[in-house]
Scaffold this motif. Structure first.
Motif, PDB file in Angstrom:
ATOM      1  N   GLU A   1       0.799  -1.228   0.000  1.00 17.77           N
ATOM      2  CA  GLU A   1       0.000   0.000   0.000  1.00 17.77           C
ATOM      3  C   GLU A   1       0.831   1.278   0.000  1.00 17.77           C
ATOM      4  O   GLU A   1       0.370   2.310  -0.483  1.00 17.77           O
ATOM      5  N   GLN A   2       2.043   1.230   0.526  1.00 17.75           N
ATOM      6  CA  GLN A   2       2.898   2.421   0.584  1.00 17.75           C
ATOM      7  C   GLN A   2       3.728   2.614  -0.674  1.00 17.75           C
ATOM      8  O   GLN A   2       4.284   3.694  -0.885  1.00 17.75           O
ATOM      9  N   SER A   3       3.809   1.575  -1.512  1.00 18.16           N
ATOM     10  CA  SER A   3       4.724   1.624  -2.648  1.00 18.16           C
ATOM     11  C   SER A   3       4.065   1.488  -4.012  1.00 18.16           C
ATOM     12  O   SER A   3       4.634   1.920  -5.004  1.00 18.16           O
ATOM     13  N   VAL A   4       2.911   0.842  -4.088  1.00 16.68           N
ATOM     14  CA  VAL A   4       2.258   0.598  -5.375  1.00 16.68           C
ATOM     15  C   VAL A   4       0.849   1.192  -5.326  1.00 16.68           C
ATOM     16  O   VAL A   4       0.013   0.769  -4.538  1.00 16.68           O
ATOM     17  N   LEU A   5       0.631   2.175  -6.192  1.00 19.65           N
ATOM     18  CA  LEU A   5      -0.646   2.888  -6.241  1.00 19.65           C
ATOM     19  C   LEU A   5      -1.171   2.871  -7.673  1.00 19.65           C
ATOM     20  O   LEU A   5      -0.413   2.629  -8.610  1.00 19.65           O
ATOM     21  N   PRO A   6      -2.460   3.144  -7.850  1.00 17.82           N
ATOM     22  CA  PRO A   6      -2.989   3.230  -9.218  1.00 17.82           C
ATOM     23  C   PRO A   6      -2.188   4.254 -10.020  1.00 17.82           C
ATOM     24  O   PRO A   6      -1.758   5.281  -9.485  1.00 17.82           O
ATOM     25  N   GLY A   7      -1.964   3.977 -11.285  1.00 12.50           N
ATOM     26  CA  GLY A   7      -1.126   4.816 -12.131  1.00 12.50           C
ATOM     27  C   GLY A   7      -1.548   6.276 -12.180  1.00 12.50           C
ATOM     28  O   GLY A   7      -2.679   6.584 -12.552  1.00 12.50           O
ATOM     29  N   TYR A   8      -0.641   7.140 -11.807  1.00 12.17           N
ATOM     30  CA  TYR A   8      -0.875   8.586 -11.812  1.00 12.17           C
ATOM     31  C   TYR A   8      -0.991   9.067 -13.254  1.00 12.17           C
ATOM     32  O   TYR A   8      -0.104   8.828 -14.074  1.00 12.17           O
ATOM     33  N   HIS A   9      -2.105   9.708 -13.579  1.00 15.62           N
ATOM     34  CA  HIS A   9      -2.392  10.217 -14.933  1.00 15.62           C
ATOM     35  C   HIS A   9      -2.430   9.103 -15.977  1.00 15.62           C
ATOM     36  O   HIS A   9      -2.136   9.348 -17.152  1.00 15.62           O
ATOM     37  N   MET A  10      -2.757   7.892 -15.570  1.00 15.22           N
ATOM     38  CA  MET A  10      -2.782   6.752 -16.489  1.00 15.22           C
ATOM     39  C   MET A  10      -4.100   5.994 -16.291  1.00 15.22           C
ATOM     40  O   MET A  10      -4.832   6.242 -15.341  1.00 15.22           O
ATOM     41  N   ASN A  11      -4.360   5.018 -17.159  1.00  8.89           N
ATOM     42  CA  ASN A  11      -5.499   4.116 -16.986  1.00  8.89           C
ATOM     43  C   ASN A  11      -5.216   3.279 -15.740  1.00  8.89           C
ATOM     44  O   ASN A  11      -4.307   2.452 -15.729  1.00  8.89           O
TER      45      ASN A  11
END
Length: 121
Positions: A66-76
Motif C-alpha cells: 500500500e505504501q509503494s504501489v498505487l494506481p497509475g498517476y495520470h494513467m489508466n
C-alpha cells in the motif's frame, strides 16, 4: 534504486528507446514504439515510475504494498501502477515489475514486431 540504475536497466532491454514526448520532465521508455515505463526527471528525493500491469496483479500489488504501489498517476488505473522506489520494495522486485510491464507490451505487439524484438541480440 536511483534514476541512473532505472535508466540503464530499461535501455538494456531489447528494442527499447527513450523519448520525452510530454516535455523535458517526463522520460518515456518504449519497446517497438509502445510505452512500458514513464518516469519523472524532476524527482530528486522520492523517485517513482509508472509501469503497465496485468489488472488482477495490479490490484494484488496495491493491496500488498500500500505504501509503494498505487494506481497509475495520470494513467489508466486498471492497467498502470505508480511504483515508489526505496520504500517497501527492493531493487530486484522493482526490476521484476519493470520486466512484467515490458513483457506485457511485447506480448501485445503484432507478430512481425514481436519477431523483430526476438531477433535483437
Amino acid at each position: 534504486m536511483h534514476i541512473e540504475e532505472l535508466h540503464q536497466y530499461c535501455l538494456g532491454k531489447k528494442g527499447v528507446t527513450e523519448e520525452l514526448p510530454f516535455g523535458p520532465d517526463t522520460l518515456v521508455f518504449k519497446v517497438m514504439g509502445k510505452v512500458f515505463l514513464l518516469v519523472g526527471l524532476d524527482q530528486v528525493d522520492h523517485l517513482s515510475f509508472n509501469v503497465k500491469c496485468d489488472p488482477e496483479y495490479a490490484v494484488e500489488l496495491r493491496q500488498q504494498y500500500e505504501q509503494s504501489v498505487l494506481p497509475g498517476y495520470h494513467m489508466n488505473k486498471k492497467h498502470w501502477n505508480t511504483v515508489y522506489v526505496n520504500r517497501e520494495l527492493d531493487d530486484e522486485f522493482l526490476k521484476k515489475l519493470i520486466d512484467h510491464s515490458y513483457n506485457l507490451v511485447v506480448e501485445a505487439l503484432p507478430k512481425k514486431l514481436k519477431a523483430e524484438v526476438e531477433k535483437i541480440s
